[in-house]
Design a protein around this motif. Structure first.
Motif, PDB file in Angstrom:
ATOM      1  N   GLU A  57      44.277  40.988  31.489  1.00 37.78           N
ATOM      2  CA  GLU A  57      45.132  40.112  32.283  1.00 37.78           C
ATOM      3  C   GLU A  57      45.565  40.800  33.574  1.00 37.78           C
ATOM      4  OE1 GLU A  57      47.661  37.310  30.481  1.00 37.78           O
ATOM      5  OE2 GLU A  57      47.214  37.988  28.442  1.00 37.78           O
ATOM      6  N   ASP A  58      45.516  42.118  33.598  1.00 37.79           N
ATOM      7  CA  ASP A  58      45.770  42.884  34.821  1.00 37.79           C
ATOM      8  C   ASP A  58      44.618  43.871  34.991  1.00 37.79           C
ATOM      9  OD1 ASP A  58      46.876  43.962  37.075  1.00 37.79           O
ATOM     10  OD2 ASP A  58      48.417  45.135  36.030  1.00 37.79           O
ATOM     11  N   PRO A  59      43.437  43.379  35.350  1.00 42.20           N
ATOM     12  CA  PRO A  59      42.226  44.225  35.352  1.00 42.20           C
ATOM     13  C   PRO A  59      42.241  45.244  36.484  1.00 42.20           C
ATOM     14  CG  PRO A  59      41.741  42.051  36.257  1.00 42.20           C
ATOM     15  CD  PRO A  59      43.148  41.991  35.754  1.00 42.20           C
ATOM     16  N   PRO A  60      42.139  46.547  36.176  1.00 39.60           N
ATOM     17  CA  PRO A  60      42.131  47.570  37.220  1.00 39.60           C
ATOM     18  C   PRO A  60      40.845  47.583  38.036  1.00 39.60           C
ATOM     19  CG  PRO A  60      41.759  48.570  35.075  1.00 39.60           C
ATOM     20  CD  PRO A  60      42.077  47.134  34.824  1.00 39.60           C
ATOM     21  N   CYS A  61      39.804  46.928  37.528  1.00 40.48           N
ATOM     22  CA  CYS A  61      38.531  46.915  38.251  1.00 40.48           C
ATOM     23  C   CYS A  61      38.564  45.994  39.466  1.00 40.48           C
ATOM     24  CB  CYS A  61      37.406  46.469  37.307  1.00 40.48           C
ATOM     25  SG  CYS A  61      37.684  44.831  36.563  1.00 40.48           S
ATOM     26  N   VAL A  62      39.473  45.053  39.482  1.00 44.10           N
ATOM     27  CA  VAL A  62      39.502  44.062  40.564  1.00 44.10           C
ATOM     28  C   VAL A  62      40.079  44.622  41.871  1.00 44.10           C
ATOM     29  CG1 VAL A  62      40.513  41.862  41.300  1.00 44.10           C
ATOM     30  CG2 VAL A  62      39.503  42.074  39.019  1.00 44.10           C
TER      31      VAL A  62
END
Length: 242
Positions: free
Chosen positions: A77-82
Motif C-alpha cells: 500500500e506504500d510501495p518503496p519501488c514507486v
C-alpha cells in the motif's frame, strides 16, 4: 479504496510449483510477456519469474519440518519501488491498488529492485526492462472469461487451494475473513510498506495413530468378529513387516 491482494495459506501449500508454472505460462503469452529464460536446463537455471516458491527446513533434527514459502510482489500500500523510479514507469493504480510497470517508460536502471525489500523485482535480459507480478490484471478484468476464471493464474492452478484472491479492504471478502479469522500476517511489516499480500501461519496438528487403525478392512490379517469359524488371535504389530 479497493486493494486487491493474495492470501497464501502456508499450512496448505505443498510446494508443488503449480503456481510458478501457471504464472509463467499465462504471463509469457500475455501483455506482461515474454518472460525470458536463461540456461533453463543448466546447472544454475535463471530467468524471469513473477512467482517463486522457496523451501526451507526448520527446527533441529529429529524435530524438523519443511516449509514451502511462495513469494511474489506483495502490492504494498506504500510501495518503496514507486517513488524511486526516475521515469514514473513503476506506479500504483488507484482503482484496485495493483502495482505495475509501464515498459515503455522503463529504462532498466534497477532502482526499483534495489528499493524493494522483498526481492521480487525481475530484470528481463531480452527487453532490458523491469518486470513483476501484475495479479494477472489482463485476466481478472477480462469480461470474455467466466466470472469464476477471473482470478490470477496462480490462484486457479493451486491444487490444494492454498491461494486466495480478493479485496482486503472489503471486510466481507474471502481474503479479509481469512486474515481476520486465521491470524493472517504481512511479510516484514517493520519496513513500513504495508504489504497487501498476507500469509496464513502454519498450524501444527498432532496425529496419533492407534494400532487398531493400521489394520484395514481388506487386510487378510484382520479378524472379523462376526464371521463364524475358529477364532484367531488378534494381530499385533509383530505381524506386519515394515
Amino acid at each position: 479504496m479497493t486493494q486487491l491482494a493474495l492470501v497464501i495459506d502456508l499450512n496448505v501449500c505443498v510446494g508443488c510449483h503449480a503456481c510458478v508454472t501457471s504464472c509463467k505460462e499465462w504471463n509469457t503469452s500475455g501483455s506482461a510477456g515474454p518472460m525470458t529464460d536463461l540456461n533453463p536446463y543448466g546447472k544454475d537455471p535463471t530467468g524471469t519469474f513473477f512467482n517463486r516458491v522457496q523451501t526451507f527446513e526448520v527446527g533441529e533434527f529429529p524435530n524438523t519440518e519443511t516449509v514451502h514459502f511462495p513469494k511474489s510482489c506483495l502490492h504494498c500500500e506504500d510501495p518503496p519501488c514507486v517513488p524511486v523510479c526516475p521515469t514514473g514507469a513503476s506506479y500504483k493504480r488507484k482503482e484496485d491498488g495493483i502495482v505495475l510497470v509501464d515498459y515503455d517508460k522503463c529504462i532498466g536502471c534497477k532502482y526499483c529492485s534495489w528499493a524493494c525489500p522483498y526481492g521480487v523485482r525481475e530484470f528481463d535480459e531480452d527487453q532490458k526492462v523491469m518486470k513483476k507480478c501484475t495479479l494477472c490484471v489482463d485476466r481478472i478484468y477480462d469480461a470474455r472469461l467466466p466470472e469464476a476464471d477471473r482470478k490470477p493464474a496462480c490462484v486457479k492452478a493451486c491444487p490444494p487451494g492454498a491461494r486466495l484472491f480478493g479485496d482486503i479492504h472489503d471486510p466481507d471478502s474471502v481474503v479479509s475473513r481469512a486474515i481476520r479469522e486465521e491470524g493472517g500476517y504481512p511479510l516484514m511489516p517493520e519496513w513500513g510498506t504495508h504489504p497487501s499480500n498476507h500469509y496464513l501461519p502454519r498450524r501444527k496438528t498432532r496425529i496419533r495413530i492407534h494400532e487398531d487403525e493400521l489394520v484395514r478392512a481388506d487386510n487378510p490379517l484382520r479378524v472379523d468378529r462376526q464371521q463364524p469359524g475358529p477364532s484367531k488371535a488378534e494381530p499385533t504389530m509383530d505381524d506386519f513387516s515394515w
